[in-house]
Design a protein around this motif. Structure first.
Motif, PDB file in Angstrom:
ATOM      1  N   VAL A  21       0.853  -1.181   0.000  1.00  0.00           N
ATOM      2  CA  VAL A  21       0.000   0.000   0.000  1.00  0.00           C
ATOM      3  C   VAL A  21       0.894   1.238   0.000  1.00  0.00           C
ATOM      4  CG1 VAL A  21      -1.763   1.331   1.238  1.00  0.00           C
ATOM      5  CG2 VAL A  21      -1.852  -1.169   1.232  1.00  0.00           C
ATOM      6  N   LEU A  53      -3.394  -0.340  -3.165  1.00  0.00           N
ATOM      7  CA  LEU A  53      -4.125   0.872  -2.845  1.00  0.00           C
ATOM      8  C   LEU A  53      -3.131   1.985  -2.541  1.00  0.00           C
ATOM      9  CD1 LEU A  53      -6.703  -0.616  -0.283  1.00  0.00           C
ATOM     10  CD2 LEU A  53      -7.212   0.008  -2.648  1.00  0.00           C
ATOM     11  N   ARG A  72      -4.114   7.914  -9.533  1.00  0.00           N
ATOM     12  CA  ARG A  72      -5.287   7.459 -10.277  1.00  0.00           C
ATOM     13  C   ARG A  72      -4.942   7.134 -11.728  1.00  0.00           C
ATOM     14  NH1 ARG A  72     -10.055  11.649  -8.349  1.00  0.00           N
ATOM     15  NH2 ARG A  72     -10.838  10.421  -6.582  1.00  0.00           N
ATOM     16  N   LEU A  76      -4.870   3.140  -9.632  1.00  0.00           N
ATOM     17  CA  LEU A  76      -4.988   2.839  -8.211  1.00  0.00           C
ATOM     18  C   LEU A  76      -6.211   3.515  -7.608  1.00  0.00           C
ATOM     19  CD1 LEU A  76      -1.278   3.242  -7.070  1.00  0.00           C
ATOM     20  CD2 LEU A  76      -2.595   1.132  -7.109  1.00  0.00           C
ATOM     21  N   LEU A  77      -6.817   2.858  -6.634  1.00  0.00           N
ATOM     22  CA  LEU A  77      -7.837   3.495  -5.810  1.00  0.00           C
ATOM     23  C   LEU A  77      -7.124   4.274  -4.710  1.00  0.00           C
ATOM     24  CD1 LEU A  77     -10.439   0.608  -5.451  1.00  0.00           C
ATOM     25  CD2 LEU A  77     -10.512   2.556  -6.999  1.00  0.00           C
ATOM     26  N   ASN A  79      -7.166   7.084  -1.308  1.00  0.00           N
ATOM     27  CA  ASN A  79      -7.781   7.812  -0.204  1.00  0.00           C
ATOM     28  C   ASN A  79      -6.941   9.052   0.065  1.00  0.00           C
ATOM     29  OD1 ASN A  79      -7.375   8.211   3.035  1.00  0.00           O
ATOM     30  ND2 ASN A  79      -9.523   7.928   2.509  1.00  0.00           N
ATOM     31  N   CYS A  87     -11.479  11.288  -2.740  1.00  0.00           N
ATOM     32  CA  CYS A  87     -11.346   9.896  -2.286  1.00  0.00           C
ATOM     33  C   CYS A  87     -12.111   8.912  -3.172  1.00  0.00           C
ATOM     34  CB  CYS A  87     -11.858   9.757  -0.854  1.00  0.00           C
ATOM     35  SG  CYS A  87     -10.807  10.539   0.392  1.00  0.00           S
ATOM     36  N   ASP A  88     -11.434   7.832  -3.571  1.00  0.00           N
ATOM     37  CA  ASP A  88     -12.109   6.681  -4.172  1.00  0.00           C
ATOM     38  C   ASP A  88     -12.639   5.748  -3.087  1.00  0.00           C
ATOM     39  OD1 ASP A  88     -11.461   7.374  -6.915  1.00  0.00           O
ATOM     40  OD2 ASP A  88      -9.401   6.831  -6.399  1.00  0.00           O
TER      41      ASP A  88
END
Length: 258
Positions: A21, A53, A72, A76-77, A79, A87-88
């Motif tokens: 992450v 993430l 993005r 990637l997702l 926060n 935020c995704d």
């Protein structure tokens, strides 16, 4: 909630043990996210690494927005801490009674509200709740043998876990015998009621509880989806009246009051 309203987010539990992450940023917010990721077993890496993430805890608004855009673009997702519009996914407040996890989210509207709810829920749950979950998991084969029919098994477990039931999860059940605690599942039960409003917030506590427990709902065509969404996702929904022969479990006849 208006008819047809949708969830702003779909809550998911993601297993991060051993997965990478990305965490960007320094300071208290980044440190808090680092501790949380480490508790989840994640491998924390920098921006250039491959990852599952990403979390951006950068104070400068322009830098944070640029970092989110870069991440993005890689698919990637992301926060972005304290920036819900970027935020995704959001990171909820958590109540833990391992293996039970309860997540409280507000879609980024108020971390303070989520924290206050977490504290209230924390005080409600017995310390032995995790042990009850573990005992239920260990009893799966026994429960399948005792209740071969999946519907009967689910109804028996549901009755035991209901408020005041033999395995009410808000009560300490240290050393409970799961087999003895599960009664024979209830047979066919029928409840009919009329709702007064298209807003699910106007449901009484009893009505909301019945919808949450129902195996199937027979409803008038004008009952809004926002009301039906209060039922379990796997509950059968049938437009029309109850049939002459009612199936086992809880069936609800739902009408709109004129």
């Amino acid at each position: 909630m208006a008819e047809g309203a949708t969830l702003h987010s779909l809550p998911l539990f993601v297993r991060l043990a051993g997965r990478r992450v990305i965490l960007l940023g320094t300071g208290d917010a980044a440190d808090a996210k680092r501790r949380l990721l480490e508790r989840a077993g994640a491998v924390i890496v920098g921006e250039d690494a491959d990852a599952a993430l990403a979390i951006v805890a950068v104070e400068d608004a322009a830098e944070a927005e640029a970092a989110v855009a870069r991440l993005r673009a890689r698919g990637l997702l992301v926060n972005a801490v304290d920036r819900p519009a970027l935020c995704d996914f959001t990171v909820p407040a958590i109540v833990e009674r391992a293996p039970v996890l309860i997540a409280i989210g507000t879609g980024g509207a108020s971390a303070g509200l989520a924290a206050a709810l977490r504290q209230r829920i924390e005080a409600m749950l017995p310390a032995t709740l995790g042990a009850l979950a573990t005992a239920l998991y260990a009893s799966r084969d026994m429960l399948r043998a005792q209740f071969p029919d999946g519907g009967a098994r689910r109804r028996a477990i549901g009755a035991a876990l209901a408020p005041g039931g033999t395995l009410d999860p808000l009560v300490d059940h240290t050393g409970a015998d799961i087999a003895q605690s599960l009664a024979t599942p209830p047979g066919a039960q029928i409840v009919a009621f009329s709702i007064r409003s298209i807003d699910p917030e106007d449901l009484t506590l009893r009505e909301a509880r019945l919808l949450a427990l129902a195996d199937r709902i027979y409803h008038a065509a004008n009952v809004p989806s926002a009301i039906l969404d209060r039922a379990r996702a796997d509950a059968e929904r049938v437009v029309g009246r109850l049939p002459a022969t009612v199936l086992p479990g809880l069936s609800i006849q739902l009408e709109m009051r004129a």
